[in-house]
Design a protein around this motif. Structure first.
Motif, short mmCIF file in Angstrom:
data_model
loop_
_atom_site.label_atom_id
_atom_site.label_comp_id
_atom_site.label_asym_id
_atom_site.label_seq_id
_atom_site.Cartn_x
_atom_site.Cartn_y
_atom_site.Cartn_z
N VAL A 16 0.27 -4.06 9.22
CA VAL A 16 -0.92 -4.32 8.41
C VAL A 16 -0.58 -5.31 7.30
O VAL A 16 0.14 -4.96 6.36
N PRO A 17 -1.10 -6.55 7.37
CA PRO A 17 -0.90 -7.50 6.28
C PRO A 17 -2.04 -7.40 5.27
O PRO A 17 -3.21 -7.63 5.60
N ARG B 279 11.07 -10.47 -1.27
CA ARG B 279 10.46 -9.91 -0.07
C ARG B 279 8.97 -9.66 -0.31
O ARG B 279 8.60 -9.04 -1.31
N PRO B 280 8.12 -10.11 0.59
CA PRO B 280 6.68 -9.87 0.42
C PRO B 280 6.39 -8.37 0.34
O PRO B 280 6.98 -7.56 1.08
N VAL B 281 5.47 -8.00 -0.53
CA VAL B 281 5.15 -6.58 -0.73
C VAL B 281 3.75 -6.24 -0.25
O VAL B 281 3.28 -5.11 -0.47
N ASN B 282 3.07 -7.18 0.41
CA ASN B 282 1.68 -6.92 0.79
C ASN B 282 1.53 -6.42 2.23
O ASN B 282 0.43 -6.37 2.76
N TYR B 283 2.64 -6.03 2.88
CA TYR B 283 2.59 -5.51 4.25
C TYR B 283 2.95 -4.02 4.26
O TYR B 283 3.75 -3.55 3.46
N PHE B 284 2.37 -3.31 5.24
CA PHE B 284 2.83 -1.95 5.51
C PHE B 284 2.67 -1.64 6.99
O PHE B 284 1.95 -2.33 7.72
#
Length: 488
Positions: free
Chosen positions: A422-423, A456-461
């Motif tokens: 999930v972006p 590191r991008p933090v907007n993904y899970f």
């Protein structure tokens, strides 16, 4: 001449969980530590101990024999039991302050690496909405079939294989069935001498890395990619190079020069679940031959494809032997079984077999034979089909739930895997969301750990759907969407 000592004060309790002979043994050791019994002193006989402490003579003898075995006392013919002369250093050490505690950190020869770890609550199944990744639903485990195969594994000719020390070998029935039943479905042709059984695909990866990666090695890894692979390669002192991912899989052109190893998850790329396009597959194999590197293919959940047929393995296209294939039973049966396999050219398999021998010899024979009998009976294939149907239903519910409750996010949904990548929008903090969600009974896994380099991008899970109850998926996503709305 040995000095005879009276029975020291020893208190025995029949209400204690510890056996009486152990209490007696401990009491005599305490007397030696205190100096009540010193080197050369003659202990009371077993008869005397039994009478004075109101225990059986067998109990007294057991305690004395244990002290003899440990070196506290010795038995002298026609004299009896005397305290050993060698207990002096033991007694002295007990009377002095303890020495300096050992500093383990300075002794570690293989330090840890700087990369973040994947984490999930140990009690994740206790949460209302556990969207954890890679955890199958325990209710789908084929208990009856497994028990039936397990009983058969201990009967007749199966028994010796199940219970024997195979030294460095594997169960021939399992390796044969892998060649005849399992690998052909992935498009792979192999012989038993090209297979090594491992404790899950992760141990397989560790073995291969141990064999092929060192301080001078350059390793290409997918980015985002599987965090545990990074840890394994980094701890072998390999230099890691990020290889970007797009909607066709790993980018090959211009990224492989100078590499020694490339690690890929082509069937369902971890964590995006993108399937590596056939053109990219051929590019990778061509580059492997031209640039002289080895490809490690982790085919961890290929059977979980919900539209169309599973894509053949990259290994199926390999004509030069440069692809080392990692397979697993864990995702289709249960991760706790820890059983997987490696498929590679025979010389590499023999080398890996040697490494494995001095690590653990071989995976448990009974586990190998039970799995083999499940495959042979057809129960394994039936279980895979049943599990795929159940997980497909969950995949559909999760995809529908995200489309309904987070429509503006335009989340790409792939046709396989056990989770959805999930972006979130730019600036969205998925790590903060994960912390808040735990307080609402929702478990999600932040995606920042999947990226190699800082920042590191933090907007993904990652939203796993295999381990959660099907009926909990939609309300769980609805609750998560409400939390996101409150956060933004």
């Amino acid at each position: 001449m040995a000095r005879r000592r009276s029975t020291p004060l020893i208190r025995l309790s029949r209400d204690d969980n510890e056996p009486l002979y152990r209490q007696l043994r401990n009491g005599l050791v305490a007397a030696i530590e205190a100096g009540t019994l010193g080197p050369g002193d003659l202990l009371p006989s077993s008869r005397t101990l039994a009478l004075e402490l109101d225990v059986s003579r067998n109990t007294a003898n057991l305690a004395l024999q244990e002290l003899v075995t440990e070196g506290f006392i010795q038995s002298i013919d026609r004299v009896g039991y005397v305290v050993s002369q060698e207990v002096g250093p033991f007694v002295q050490a007990r009377r002095e302050p303890p020495g300096i505690p050992i500093d383990w950190d300075v002794r570690f020869r293989h330090p840890t690496d700087p990369y973040p770890h994947m984490r999930k609550p140990p009690n994740w199944s206790d949460y209302s909405y556990p969207f954890v990744v890679g955890q199958p639903d325990p209710s789908l485990f084929p208990t009856r079939a497994w028990n039936r195969a397990g009983r058969a594994a201990l009967d007749g000719e199966n028994r010796s294989i199940s219970l024997s020390d195979l030294i460095d070998q594997d169960d021939q029935l399992l390796t044969t069935l892998l060649c005849e039943r399992i690998l052909p479905a992935r498009g792979i042709s192999a012989t038993p001498d090209q297979i090594l059984v491992s404790l899950g695909s992760q141990q397989g990866l560790f073995l291969v890395a141990h064999a092929l990666v060192g301080s001078s090695s350059r390793v290409g890894v997918e980015d985002p990619g599987y965090p545990d692979a990074r840890h394994i390669f980094s701890r072998r002192r390999g230099t890691l190079r990020a290889m970007p991912i797009d909607d066709q899989g790993i980018l090959v052109e211009g990224t492989t020069s100078g590499l020694d190893v490339v690690f890929v998850t082509p069937s369902h790329q971890y964590p995006t679940n993108v399937t590596l396009a056939v053109g990219r597959r051929q590019q990778l194999l061509t580059a492997a031959a031209d640039d002289d590197f080895v490809v490690i293919e982790d085919d961890y959940d290929a059977e979980f494809r919900y539209q169309g047929q599973p894509t053949p393995a990259l290994k199926a296209m390999d004509e030069t032997g440069r692809v080392v294939y990692l397979g697993s039973f864990s995702k289709f049966l249960a991760p706790g079984l820890r059983l997987g396999y490696i498929v590679a050219d025979a010389p590499l398999i023999e080398h890996l077999r040697d490494i494995r021998r001095y690590m653990l010899r071989h995976p448990a024979g009974i586990l190998q034979r039970t799995t083999a009998l499940m495959i042979e009976s057809g129960d394994y294939a039936a279980s895979v089909r049943k599990t795929r149907i159940a997980v497909k239903d969950k995949w559909e519910r999760a995809s529908s739930g995200l489309a309904t409750h987070l429509p503006e996010w335009n989340i790409p949904t792939q046709t396989g895997g056990l989770s959805i990548w999930v972006p979130g929008p730019s600036g969205f903090d998925a790590t903060g969301l994960a912390r808040l969600a735990l307080g609402r009974g929702i478990v999600i896994e932040p995606g920042n750990v999947c990226f190699l380099n800082e920042p590191r991008p933090v907007n993904y899970f990652k939203l796993g759907f295999s381990g959660i109850a099907a009926d909990s998926i939609e309300p769980g996503i609805a609750a998560l969407a409400t939390l996101i709305e409150d956060q933004t």
